[in-house]
Design an enzyme around this catalytic site. Structure first.
Site, short mmCIF file in Angstrom:
data_model
loop_
_atom_site.label_atom_id
_atom_site.label_comp_id
_atom_site.label_asym_id
_atom_site.label_seq_id
_atom_site.Cartn_x
_atom_site.Cartn_y
_atom_site.Cartn_z
N GLY A 42 0.80 -1.21 0.00
CA GLY A 42 0.00 0.00 0.00
C GLY A 42 0.84 1.27 0.00
O GLY A 42 0.52 2.24 -0.70
N ASN A 101 -7.92 3.53 9.16
CA ASN A 101 -7.33 2.35 9.80
C ASN A 101 -7.36 2.39 11.33
O ASN A 101 -7.21 1.38 11.98
CB ASN A 101 -5.89 2.15 9.32
CG ASN A 101 -5.04 3.38 9.52
OD1 ASN A 101 -5.39 4.45 9.05
ND2 ASN A 101 -3.93 3.25 10.22
N GLN A 151 -7.54 -0.40 3.70
CA GLN A 151 -8.37 -1.08 4.71
C GLN A 151 -9.71 -1.55 4.15
O GLN A 151 -10.48 -2.18 4.87
CB GLN A 151 -8.62 -0.16 5.92
CG GLN A 151 -7.39 0.15 6.73
CD GLN A 151 -6.87 -1.03 7.56
OE1 GLN A 151 -7.58 -1.99 7.82
NE2 GLN A 151 -5.60 -0.97 7.96
N SER A 206 -3.38 -3.44 -0.43
CA SER A 206 -2.29 -4.21 0.18
C SER A 206 -2.80 -5.59 0.59
O SER A 206 -3.78 -5.70 1.33
CB SER A 206 -1.80 -3.44 1.41
OG SER A 206 -0.79 -4.16 2.05
N ALA A 207 -2.11 -6.65 0.12
CA ALA A 207 -2.62 -8.02 0.32
C ALA A 207 -2.64 -8.46 1.77
O ALA A 207 -3.51 -9.25 2.17
CB ALA A 207 -1.77 -9.00 -0.50
N HIS A 208 -1.72 -7.95 2.59
CA HIS A 208 -1.66 -8.49 3.96
C HIS A 208 -2.80 -8.01 4.84
O HIS A 208 -2.94 -8.45 5.98
CB HIS A 208 -0.29 -8.23 4.60
CG HIS A 208 0.00 -6.82 5.03
ND1 HIS A 208 -0.10 -6.42 6.35
CD2 HIS A 208 0.41 -5.73 4.35
CE1 HIS A 208 0.25 -5.15 6.43
NE2 HIS A 208 0.56 -4.70 5.23
N THR A 248 11.80 -7.23 -11.03
CA THR A 248 11.19 -8.54 -11.30
C THR A 248 9.98 -8.76 -10.39
O THR A 248 10.07 -8.57 -9.18
CB THR A 248 12.25 -9.65 -11.06
OG1 THR A 248 13.35 -9.37 -11.91
CG2 THR A 248 11.70 -11.03 -11.37
N CYS A 253 2.25 1.01 12.61
CA CYS A 253 3.51 1.71 12.44
C CYS A 253 3.81 2.59 13.65
O CYS A 253 4.94 2.99 13.87
CB CYS A 253 3.49 2.58 11.19
SG CYS A 253 2.32 2.04 9.98
C1 LIG Z 1 -4.75 2.90 5.55
C2 LIG Z 1 -3.40 2.32 5.27
N1 LIG Z 1 -2.68 2.83 4.26
C3 LIG Z 1 -1.48 2.34 3.94
C4 LIG Z 1 -0.92 1.30 4.66
C5 LIG Z 1 0.42 0.77 4.26
O1 LIG Z 1 0.30 -0.45 3.56
P1 LIG Z 1 1.55 -1.43 3.45
O2 LIG Z 1 1.78 -2.01 4.80
O3 LIG Z 1 1.13 -2.48 2.46
O4 LIG Z 1 2.69 -0.63 2.94
C6 LIG Z 1 -1.63 0.74 5.74
C7 LIG Z 1 -1.04 -0.33 6.56
O5 LIG Z 1 -0.92 -0.22 7.76
C8 LIG Z 1 -2.92 1.27 6.05
O6 LIG Z 1 -3.64 0.79 7.06
#
Ligand SMILES: Cc1ncc(COP(=O)(O)O)c(C=O)c1O
Length: 381
Positions: free
Chosen positions: A71, A151, A179, A199-201, A237, A330
């Protein structure tokens, strides 16, 4: 020790089917998708199939999906190129965006002459759309960057309305949908969004992979230069096993969406009701209790605890095997106050501990009852 994972907005557990698919790809598709021999061609064909599958979920063309490392990179790609290549001189955003947006804009301001406007939020952190329209009406070349689902507090943005306002006034629209992708369906043919980030996770896929939707003929240019991968939009790649994992996770997320959504929403409502019954003076930050404007996946709880007891709370939860979060992942290790809560809470409530609990289909009501008991014991001790 009992362990309860309620930090699904930070990251989610991989689904077994995703691990299986990724393992297969790691074994059978190790060819470089840019190689012209059969190994490369097989990886290339898998890659393009994944791209088509992803695009189909959003009713867009495969060429509009660019795989990224996640993301953050997708957000950077859209914001940076909008300013550098599309002539954007005015960005409208909000103070409660993820740092992938806010810090990128801060950096852009150092590099370019850029006007920055923050849209007004109400006391729940919901965007004031009238103020947004006033801001968009400026004569500058404008980009609006507003996240779909917050988030930390779970507020939902009305994407259709913002897209419509942007279109009416000739502004570009980027949304951080990290999210919401995998948790909400989006028809990008119907909603006028220019760029979005995923973002896949966050939907039971692997870490280190995501995608940026870039509307056809937008003129966006790459963030990372090198080879011609991703049609020249993103050199390097391709992480084919991660991309296949993303594809699998998204497929499962959307095929089970209605059922999973109903199940998780019930968990959330159970959590809110039982917590209120045990701790009547508990508060929920943002619009968490709002059934329309808040996501089913998380709650942000402000506990009635004196400031002196607050530092012990996270420690106690961890000791009891409960994984939750103080703010975004974070920031969890940081002693700094959440920038999201700082933007919406008064000083008194800001001093009280706020915790985000975020749910997934792997959680159960029994787990929530355990967490509620631990919280009630702590508050009443
Ligand atoms: C709203 C939002 N944006 C961006 C990100 C960042 O995504 P990524 O961890 O894939 O870099 C996150 C992840 O915590 C998120 O919750």
């Amino acid at each position: 020790m009992k362990q309860v994972y309620l930090d699904n907005a930070a990251t989610t557990a991989l689904r077994p089917e995703v691990i299986e698919r990724m393992t297969e790809v790691l074994k059978d598709n190790f060819g470089n998708p840019s190689s012209t021999h059969s190994f490369g061609r097989s990886s290339k064909s898998l890659l393009e199939q994944c791209r088509k599958n992803v695009a189909n979920h959003f009713n867009v063309s495969a060429a509009e999906i660019i795989f990224t490392s996640g993301g953050t990179e997708a957000d950077n790609l859209a914001l940076r190129s909008a300013v550098r290549d599309l002539g954007v001189t005015h960005i409208i955003t909000s103070k409660i965006e993820h740092h992938a947006i806010l810090h990128t804009i801060e950096q852009l301001q150092k590099e370019y002459e850029l006007k920055l406007s923050y849209v007004n939020l109400d006391e729940c952190g919901l965007v004031n759309y009238t103020h947004l329209e006033e801001l968009i009406k400026s004569n500058d070349k404008t980009l609006v960057s507003l996240m779909h689902i917050n988030n930390e507090i779970g507020n939902i943005l009305n994407l259709e309305l913002v897209g419509k306002l942007c279109k009416e006034h000739g502004a570009l629209f980027h949304s951080d949908t990290v999210q919401s992708i995998g948790h909400y369906k989006l028809d990008l043919n119907a909603v006028p969004i220019d760029f979005l980030a995923a973002s896949a996770h966050k939907f039971h896929g692997p870490k280190g992979v995501g995608f940026c939707f870039i509307r056809k003929e937008s003129g966006l240019k790459p963030l990372i230069f090198g080879g011609e991968q991703e049609r020249g939009y993103r050199a390097g790649t391709e992480s084919i096993h991660n991309i296949a994992g993303l594809d699998e996770a998204l497929k499962i997320a959307y095929s089970n969406l209605d059922e999973d959504k109903a199940y998780i929403l019930e968990l959330k409502q159970h959590f809110i009701q039982c917590l209120k019954a045990e701790i009547p003076t508990v508060r929920f930050n943002g619009g968490c209790e709002d059934k329309v404007n808040s996501t089913y996946t998380l709650v942000n709880v402000c506990l009635p605890i004196e400031a002196s007891k607050a530092p012990m709370l996270q420690f106690q939860l961890d000791l009891k095997g409960i994984a939750c979060s103080k703010g975004s992942a974070c920031q969890s290790g940081s002693s700094q106050q959440s920038h999201v809560l700082s933007a919406i809470l008064d000083n008194e409530n800001l001093q009280k501990p706020s915790i985000r609990f975020s749910f997934s289909v792997f959680n159960t009501k029994e787990e929530l009852d355990y967490v509620i008991q631990v919280l009630a014991d702590f508050v009443n001790s």
